[in-house]
Enzyme design. Structure first.
Site, PDB file in Angstrom:
ATOM      1  N   VAL A 247       9.570   4.618  -1.244  1.00  0.00           N
ATOM      2  CA  VAL A 247       9.465   4.130   0.123  1.00  0.00           C
ATOM      3  C   VAL A 247       8.415   4.917   0.909  1.00  0.00           C
ATOM      4  O   VAL A 247       8.160   4.623   2.070  1.00  0.00           O
ATOM      5  CB  VAL A 247      10.825   4.218   0.858  1.00  0.00           C
ATOM      6  CG1 VAL A 247      11.833   3.322   0.187  1.00  0.00           C
ATOM      7  CG2 VAL A 247      11.324   5.654   0.923  1.00  0.00           C
ATOM      8  N   ASP A 248       7.799   5.908   0.288  1.00  0.00           N
ATOM      9  CA  ASP A 248       6.720   6.642   0.927  1.00  0.00           C
ATOM     10  C   ASP A 248       5.395   6.245   0.286  1.00  0.00           C
ATOM     11  O   ASP A 248       5.315   5.295  -0.481  1.00  0.00           O
ATOM     12  CB  ASP A 248       6.943   8.162   0.837  1.00  0.00           C
ATOM     13  CG  ASP A 248       7.083   8.641  -0.620  1.00  0.00           C
ATOM     14  OD1 ASP A 248       6.752   7.858  -1.537  1.00  0.00           O
ATOM     15  OD2 ASP A 248       7.508   9.783  -0.842  1.00  0.00           O
ATOM     16  N   ASP A 249       4.345   6.948   0.584  1.00  0.00           N
ATOM     17  CA  ASP A 249       3.020   6.606   0.073  1.00  0.00           C
ATOM     18  C   ASP A 249       2.716   7.316  -1.231  1.00  0.00           C
ATOM     19  O   ASP A 249       1.710   8.015  -1.379  1.00  0.00           O
ATOM     20  CB  ASP A 249       1.958   6.933   1.126  1.00  0.00           C
ATOM     21  CG  ASP A 249       2.002   5.961   2.287  1.00  0.00           C
ATOM     22  OD1 ASP A 249       1.710   6.381   3.407  1.00  0.00           O
ATOM     23  OD2 ASP A 249       2.350   4.791   2.069  1.00  0.00           O
TER      24      ASP A 249
END
Length: 828
Positions: A697-699
């Site tokens: 869910v992050d980069d």
């Protein structure tokens, strides 16, 4: 319930797809009846001992089937087993394949139906799995609603669509795949009930649970009290995790010396398979101990002390685990860097941890290609010295199959040949006893800010946790031959190539080369050669092999295999089925493991003999792991849900900090949801309590199990003189799990060209490594930005995935027309 005469059990009318289906389950000499009211014949199922089939057009309805009674009558059937999953099967044919099954172990029974005929499927209005009239079960692993005693995730396994290992899978996504009774009865954890008992204790009494396990290892001095201390709530002060503090031990001693002392000295510790066919070697536990001691003595001789860092840039030679163990023996902190990283990435890690020694080899063969590792190290050492960090010793192993020493570039005074010095040292080396909370290793993982994070693991808790997870998740037995295809440059190679297997006295296979060299059958050639019983690999490799002919698999026996494993990213159901059916011959459970560099070991994983599996699901939490799913506000969600995967309370294998940056450790992992460890992964939990990982869910993009920060790739692209700006997103990739999709804005006046696209990709390969090369360069005259300058990556992901009808509101963009420009350039 109306018992039938002459050992027949029950009749029952079941309405399936508006067809009244009548069943009798018979005993005696194997009398079974099964029928449809609108069908006139039934195809027998050979090999299941069902001698009698009869159509019943009408029968008295019954409720509340007694599985135990069914089972008792089943015992009277010749060749039946009292623990068997009883199945009455009509196989594939012109009719629907049907099965009335019952399992006393799982206290369940139900209808199992599948359309096996195009004609029949065309006439069906509904799919059987959606039919509310299917018999369902109760009393399995019910998803616990209260968090007071047990965490979310320890849920009941209710019947969806049951099959048993050894028979072909049906087509539905939510099938249950049962372990065979033969497997379960010999498993370390053989039932849901046993799992629940152990799991409940691990949550309610973690100190007692883990102390009992830790006591089976060698400790020079036992830990004090408390067994563990923790603070995972940033609002209450600094984040802190400690396990077995005050206990003195040594993980190398527990991996090697204790096994030799237990009489396993002549047991093979490692089979090594070279890149080229016919090139191999072995090391017994005694020989491995000797080799480790010789290197440890050398490291001490050149000034390496307890707490000093040693950077290791080696391929999958036996010298790699030897080096890790030698560092651990003297209390040094090893930092293994994947031998695919570029000189720039290696230099960055050298500068961060300031090692006393760098250990490498001159070259390695990957398939038909030779990679000059020493040249990469030389360039990295030049770069690190420019940043003020000099390394005085570069110990180099001569990998003769790839390159002779005469062809290797050399710097006198710094470079030392392994073969020239190590064999001269004694084969015994005193052990450095370290505290359980003393550092064991550093492993750098990609971060969203562009700077890699130095994940620090300590000794005692990591040792106990990796050994325990290895034992239970793979159902390890002393007779097993284990092969994990991972590289020791990643956490999987640390926990489940080196430490986990050796702590259990296992025999493991190391493989130097590419898994598809000289052809896609190489893996199964290795499996047959060493009689591998446990095979642990990444979905990337599974999907890659799926693209080739099954003949590359089936021409090998693979009869030795009994457990398969998956690691690196969620495995999609179709790959799971291929792995299960083709590789495992429909008989091997798959341990589909979820965990991270930061967790040290498995967190959510099947225990292969304990419960049914669903293709693609990591299933349930491991002992001591309180996995929870929270919403955007950090509120725990119960039951069937989708959200952010977190862990509350610590576990022994948890990492303790980010090297030299505890503030980043707290901000990244504990600040998003105070009171929890935030995994950074999305997760859904179905109505049966099974966990399904949905990705980052992050980069950070997960490419073939490699976590690659989008910021790192963007930085590499922008370093190109003709690149003005870049934005990178992840997209689905059928082989790699996720692929790298780069939107590139060029310097004014620079035209688009194939040559420039290749040059940009080369820039990323050079700065980070080949595994980070973008799969797609999308020319972008501009990027979708808000008025504050923030790039709207949500829109870029939709464009990259060609989900153009899901772009959403673009009116808030500074230049809304840039979206149309990007869409128009999608195929340029």
């Amino acid at each position: 319930m109306v018992p039938l005469q002459d050992h027949q059990l029950y009749y029952n009318n079941i309405n399936i797809n508006n067809i009244v289906t009548t069943c009798s389950w018979g005993g005696g000499r194997g009398r079974f009846g099964l029928g449809y009211s609108n069908l006139h014949s039934v195809i027998p199922s050979p090999g299941h001992g069902f001698a009698y089939h009869q159509i019943h057009h009408h029968a008295p309805p019954l409720a509340n089937h007694s599985v135990s009674a069914l089972h008792e009558r089943r015992k009277s059937i010749p060749d039946s087993n009292s623990n068997s999953l009883c199945r009455l099967l009509i196989p594939r044919g012109r009719t629907r394949r049907c099965c009335l099954w019952a399992s006393p172990k799982f206290k369940s029974c139900g209808w199992d139906m599948e359309s096996s005929s195009p004609d029949h499927a065309a006439n069906s209005n509904k799919k059987p799995r959606n039919n509310p009239n299917l018999i369902t079960t109760s009393d399995h692993l019910r998803h616990v609603q209260s968090m007071a005693t047990m965490p979310s995730g320890a849920g009941n396994i209710s019947h969806l669509k049951a099959i048993i290992l050894g028979e072909s899978l049906a087509s539905e996504e939510n099938d249950l795949v049962f372990p065979s009774d033969h497997f379960s009865c010999q498993a370390h954890v053989s039932s849901p009930q046993q799992y629940l008992e152990m799991y409940k204790r691990s949550i309610e009494d973690p100190a007692g649970f883990w102390s009992d396990i830790a006591s089976t290892f060698f400790w020079k001095q036992k830990w004090g009290k408390p067994v563990y201390s923790e603070n995972l709530d940033i609002r209450k002060g600094d984040i802190r995790i400690e396990w077995f503090k005050g206990g003195l031990t040594n993980i190398c001693y527990n991996c090697l010396d204790t096994n030799v002392e237990a009489g396993l000295g002549d047991k093979i510790a490692f089979y090594w398979e070279g890149n080229d066919l016919g090139v191999d070697a072995t090391l017994t536990y005694t020989q491995l101990l000797y080799n480790v001691c010789q290197l440890a003595n050398y490291l001490k001789d050149v000034g390496v002390k307890k707490g000093d860092a040693v950077v290791v840039y080696l391929p999958m030679l036996m010298e790699l685990p030897i080096t890790m163990l030698a560092c651990a023996r003297i209390g040094a902190v090893h930092s293994v860097v994947f031998a695919g990283f570029s000189a720039e990435s290696l230099a960055q890690r050298i500068v961060d941890c300031k090692p006393k020694v760098v250990i490498t080899c001159n070259a390695v063969k990957r398939g038909s290609k030779v990679i000059h590792l020493k040249d990469i190290v030389d360039a990295a050492l030049i770069k690190s010295s420019e940043s003020g960090i000099s390394v005085d010793v570069c110990l180099t192993y001569e990998n003769q199959s790839a390159m002779k020493r005469e062809s290797t570039k050399w710097l006198e005074g710094r470079d030392v040949w392994w073969q020239d010095v190590i064999p001269k040292y004694p084969t015994t080396c005193a052990v450095e006893w370290v505290d359980a909370e003393d550092p064991l290793f550093l492993l750098y993982t990609s971060g969203s800010t562009g700077k890699p994070k130095g994940v620090l693991h300590t000794t005692g808790g990591y040792m106990v946790y990796t050994a325990t997870t290895f034992k239970y998740a793979f159902d390890y037995k002393s007779s097993d031959i284990y092969w994990c295809t991972a590289d020791c440059g990643w956490i999987t190679g640390h926990s489940y190539v080196t430490y986990g297997p050796l702590l259990n006295g296992a025999t493991a296979v190391l493989y130097e080369g590419a898994p598809n060299y000289p052809d896609p059958g190489r893996c199964w050639d290795v499996v047959d050669k060493y009689k591998v019983t446990i095979f642990y690999t990444a979905p990337t490799l599974v999907r890659s092999l799926m693209r080739d002919s099954d003949e590359y698999v089936t021409r090998y026996s693979r009869k030795s295999l009994r457990v398969l494993g998956s690691v690196g990213e969620p495995i999609n159901p179709s790959a799971w089925r291929w792995f299960f059916n083709v590789v495992g011959d429909s008989k091997c459970p798959i341990s589909d493991t979820w965990w991270q560099t930061e967790t040290g070991g498995f967190m959510i994983t099947p225990l292969p003999g304990a419960w049914p599996q669903k293709p693609g699901s990591a299933t349930f939490p491991f002992f001591g792991v309180q996995a929870v799913i929270v919403d955007e506000k950090g509120v725990e969600i119960e039951g069937e849900c989708n959200g952010y995967l977190c862990v509350k309370s610590s576990w022994p294998g948890a990492f303790r900090t980010l090297y030299g940056d505890h503030e980043r450790y707290e901000t990244t992992y504990f600040k998003p949801f105070p009171g929890y460890y935030f995994s950074g992964d999305g997760c859904s939990r179905d109505k049966d309590g099974y966990h399904w990982l949905t990705g980052r869910v992050d980069d950070v993009i997960n490419v073939s199990g490699h976590r690659i920060g989008t910021a790192e790739v963007e930085s590499a692209l922008v370093s190109h003189p003709q690149c003005a700006e870049a934005a990178v997103v992840g997209i689905e990739h059928e082989v790699k799990g996720q692929g790298i999709y780069a939107f590139v804005t060029l310097v004014e006046g620079v035209p688009y060209s194939k040559e420039l696209r290749k040059s940009l990709i080369l820039a990323v390969r050079k700065q980070i490594g080949p595994f980070a090369a973008p799969d797609k360069i999308h020319w972008a005259p501009g990027l979708p930005k808000t008025r504050s300058g923030k790039i709207m990556r949500r829109i870029l992901r939709k464009i990259a995935s060609r989900q153009l009808d899901e772009l959403g509101d673009t009116t808030t963009l500074a230049e809304p027309n840039v979206v149309d420009q990007l869409i128009a350039l999608a195929d340029v």
